[in-house]
Design an enzyme around this catalytic site. Structure first.
Site, PDB file in Angstrom:
ATOM      1  N   HIS A 118       0.843  -1.191   0.000  1.00 41.50           N
ATOM      2  CA  HIS A 118       0.000   0.000   0.000  1.00 41.50           C
ATOM      3  C   HIS A 118       0.878   1.241   0.000  1.00 41.50           C
ATOM      4  O   HIS A 118       2.087   1.159   0.150  1.00 41.50           O
ATOM      5  CB  HIS A 118      -0.953   0.020   1.193  1.00 41.50           C
ATOM      6  CG  HIS A 118      -0.295   0.172   2.526  1.00 41.50           C
ATOM      7  ND1 HIS A 118      -0.966   0.553   3.650  1.00 41.50           N
ATOM      8  CD2 HIS A 118       0.996   0.023   2.921  1.00 41.50           C
ATOM      9  CE1 HIS A 118      -0.142   0.615   4.678  1.00 41.50           C
ATOM     10  NE2 HIS A 118       1.058   0.290   4.264  1.00 41.50           N
TER      11      HIS A 118
ATOM     12  N   CYS B  52       5.963   6.890   3.254  1.00 41.91           N
ATOM     13  CA  CYS B  52       4.772   6.078   2.952  1.00 41.91           C
ATOM     14  C   CYS B  52       3.968   6.650   1.786  1.00 41.91           C
ATOM     15  O   CYS B  52       3.044   6.006   1.304  1.00 41.91           O
ATOM     16  CB  CYS B  52       3.889   5.945   4.184  1.00 41.91           C
ATOM     17  SG  CYS B  52       4.648   4.991   5.506  1.00 41.91           S
TER      18      CYS B  52
ATOM     19  N   HIS C  24       4.816   0.064  -0.478  1.00 40.30           N
ATOM     20  CA  HIS C  24       5.656  -0.812   0.345  1.00 40.30           C
ATOM     21  C   HIS C  24       4.727  -1.857   0.938  1.00 40.30           C
ATOM     22  O   HIS C  24       3.512  -1.701   0.906  1.00 40.30           O
ATOM     23  CB  HIS C  24       6.370  -0.015   1.447  1.00 40.30           C
ATOM     24  CG  HIS C  24       5.442   0.637   2.409  1.00 40.30           C
ATOM     25  ND1 HIS C  24       4.796   1.833   2.133  1.00 40.30           N
ATOM     26  CD2 HIS C  24       5.012   0.246   3.642  1.00 40.30           C
ATOM     27  CE1 HIS C  24       4.022   2.152   3.154  1.00 40.30           C
ATOM     28  NE2 HIS C  24       4.129   1.217   4.079  1.00 40.30           N
TER      29      HIS C  24
ATOM     30  N   HIS D 213       3.590  -5.085   3.858  1.00 38.33           N
ATOM     31  CA  HIS D 213       3.566  -5.563   5.240  1.00 38.33           C
ATOM     32  C   HIS D 213       3.026  -6.983   5.266  1.00 38.33           C
ATOM     33  O   HIS D 213       2.225  -7.374   4.412  1.00 38.33           O
ATOM     34  CB  HIS D 213       2.643  -4.706   6.111  1.00 38.33           C
ATOM     35  CG  HIS D 213       3.072  -3.292   6.236  1.00 38.33           C
ATOM     36  ND1 HIS D 213       4.075  -2.892   7.075  1.00 38.33           N
ATOM     37  CD2 HIS D 213       2.628  -2.174   5.617  1.00 38.33           C
ATOM     38  CE1 HIS D 213       4.233  -1.587   6.981  1.00 38.33           C
ATOM     39  NE2 HIS D 213       3.363  -1.127   6.093  1.00 38.33           N
TER      40      HIS D 213
ATOM     41  N   ASP E 217      -4.681 -10.686   0.278  1.00 37.63           N
ATOM     42  CA  ASP E 217      -3.366 -11.317   0.282  1.00 37.63           C
ATOM     43  C   ASP E 217      -2.665 -11.166  -1.063  1.00 37.63           C
ATOM     44  O   ASP E 217      -3.237 -11.447  -2.125  1.00 37.63           O
ATOM     45  CB  ASP E 217      -3.481 -12.794   0.640  1.00 37.63           C
ATOM     46  CG  ASP E 217      -2.140 -13.428   0.957  1.00 37.63           C
ATOM     47  OD1 ASP E 217      -1.287 -12.760   1.573  1.00 37.63           O
ATOM     48  OD2 ASP E 217      -1.940 -14.599   0.602  1.00 37.63           O
ATOM     49  N   HIS E 218      -1.413 -10.719  -1.016  1.00 37.07           N
ATOM     50  CA  HIS E 218      -0.583 -10.502  -2.197  1.00 37.07           C
ATOM     51  C   HIS E 218      -1.247  -9.561  -3.195  1.00 37.07           C
ATOM     52  O   HIS E 218      -1.200  -9.770  -4.403  1.00 37.07           O
ATOM     53  CB  HIS E 218      -0.164 -11.830  -2.846  1.00 37.07           C
ATOM     54  CG  HIS E 218       0.841 -12.556  -2.018  1.00 37.07           C
ATOM     55  ND1 HIS E 218       0.497 -13.307  -0.922  1.00 37.07           N
ATOM     56  CD2 HIS E 218       2.190 -12.592  -2.095  1.00 37.07           C
ATOM     57  CE1 HIS E 218       1.592 -13.798  -0.379  1.00 37.07           C
ATOM     58  NE2 HIS E 218       2.637 -13.381  -1.060  1.00 37.07           N
TER      59      HIS E 218
ATOM     60  N   GLU F 202      -0.239  -4.158  11.652  1.00 39.78           N
ATOM     61  CA  GLU F 202       0.590  -3.849  10.494  1.00 39.78           C
ATOM     62  C   GLU F 202       2.019  -4.306  10.760  1.00 39.78           C
ATOM     63  O   GLU F 202       2.714  -4.761   9.866  1.00 39.78           O
ATOM     64  CB  GLU F 202       0.553  -2.349  10.213  1.00 39.78           C
ATOM     65  CG  GLU F 202       1.278  -1.968   8.946  1.00 39.78           C
ATOM     66  CD  GLU F 202       1.091  -0.523   8.567  1.00 39.78           C
ATOM     67  OE1 GLU F 202      -0.048  -0.149   8.206  1.00 39.78           O
ATOM     68  OE2 GLU F 202       2.076   0.230   8.642  1.00 39.78           O
TER      69      GLU F 202
END
Length: 137
Positions: A14, A33, A39, A41, A79-80, A124
């Site tokens: 995100h 950010c 980037h 998490h 996810d991913h 996070e």
């Protein structure tokens, strides 16, 4: 009333950016950010439901069913994925930990049979998480 918590994990990318702001303001408020490449998490999700213990099964909720609901409603969607680009609820909302928790609540609310959604907690990082208890809290 007893509460039961189930965990799930997902990995997402995100970035933080307000399209109405200048590049300078985005950088001033969001720092690194704000990088549009984003980037990632490795998130941990905790979903807590409340209810009465079934006297026959001893469960508040069927654990397999809860796991399947989390997989279908959250993990398979997040996810991913790059949240800003691939998850509809973040097309116009900054995907902060707080907003992710609210979005997950909205995805799950009313979908867990025989139990009431009590809390959504999104980690996070190990030392950063948000709790959401719904609109009524």
């Amino acid at each position: 009333m007893i509460y039961l918590t189930r965990k799930a994990d997902f990995s997402s990318a995100h970035f933080y950016r307000n399209p109405d702001w200048s590049e300078e303001k985005n950088l001033a408020v969001f720092g690194k950010c704000a990088n549009a490449n984003g980037h990632g998490h490795n998130y941990t999700l905790e979903v807590t439901v409340g209810g009465e213990v079934d006297p026959v099964t001893g469960f508040v909720v069927d654990l397999k069913l809860l796991k399947d609901i989390l997989e279908e409603q959250v993990v398979s969607v997040y996810d991913h994925r790059h949240l800003n680009y691939e998850v509809p609820e973040f097309a116009s909302t900054v995907p902060t930990t707080e907003n992710i928790a609210v979005a997950i609540w909205r995805r799950l609310d009313g979908k867990i049979p025989n139990a009431k959604l009590h809390r959504v907690r999104v980690y996070e990082m190990d030392d950063l998480f948000a709790d959401y208890y719904g609109e009524e809290a």
